[in-house]
Design an enzyme around this catalytic site. Sequence first.
Site, PDB file in Angstrom:
ATOM      1  CB  SER A 116     -12.533 -34.855 -16.281  1.00 34.60           C
ATOM      2  OG  SER A 116     -12.280 -35.506 -15.049  1.00 34.60           O
ATOM      3  CG  HIS A 117      -6.827 -35.595 -14.388  1.00 39.27           C
ATOM      4  ND1 HIS A 117      -7.115 -34.243 -14.371  1.00 39.27           N
ATOM      5  CD2 HIS A 117      -5.484 -35.701 -14.444  1.00 39.27           C
ATOM      6  CE1 HIS A 117      -5.984 -33.566 -14.396  1.00 39.27           C
ATOM      7  NE2 HIS A 117      -4.976 -34.423 -14.440  1.00 39.27           N
ATOM      8  CB  SER A 118     -12.267 -39.320 -14.157  1.00 39.70           C
ATOM      9  OG  SER A 118     -13.276 -40.304 -14.228  1.00 39.70           O
ATOM     10  CB  SER A 173      -1.942 -32.053 -16.123  1.00 41.24           C
ATOM     11  OG  SER A 173      -2.786 -33.165 -15.929  1.00 41.24           O
ATOM     12  CG  ASP A 193     -10.461 -32.751 -13.833  1.00 42.90           C
ATOM     13  OD1 ASP A 193      -9.452 -32.315 -14.418  1.00 42.90           O
ATOM     14  OD2 ASP A 193     -10.681 -33.971 -13.697  1.00 42.90           O
TER      15      ASP A 193
END
Length: 124
Positions: A10-12, A71, A68
């Site tokens: 995930s980006h987070s 990218s 997610d």
Amino acid sequence: MSYVGIVLISHSPKIVEGTKDLIRQVIKEVPIEIAGGTDDGAIGTNVEMVQQAIERANDGEGVSVFYDIGSAKMNAEMAIEMIGEEDVKLMGAPLVEGSYVAAVESGMGKDVQRITAALANEFG
């Protein structure tokens, strides 16, 4: 016993940490690795982190990789290509629900192909 590993991207960092915590409430033995955020903890993804997570999660039975958005998928595809393992599969299922189902299936001893089929059946 070996299990198909799970990688959460995930980006987070908080999203993958929380998803892993959720799965661990039910499934303890399946390898689950996370790649969330960038090296400095910012929002984003990093192909090297993804590759390392895949390698840690693979205990010989393959890996189901969940992501997610944007990218995260691209970095997962690059990491899988660099690793070159046939039993590392990028899953198009939702990150939380899909990885949960995959972990349950892995815990029942299913191989990566059967897990992929179960996710396709469940999430289309």
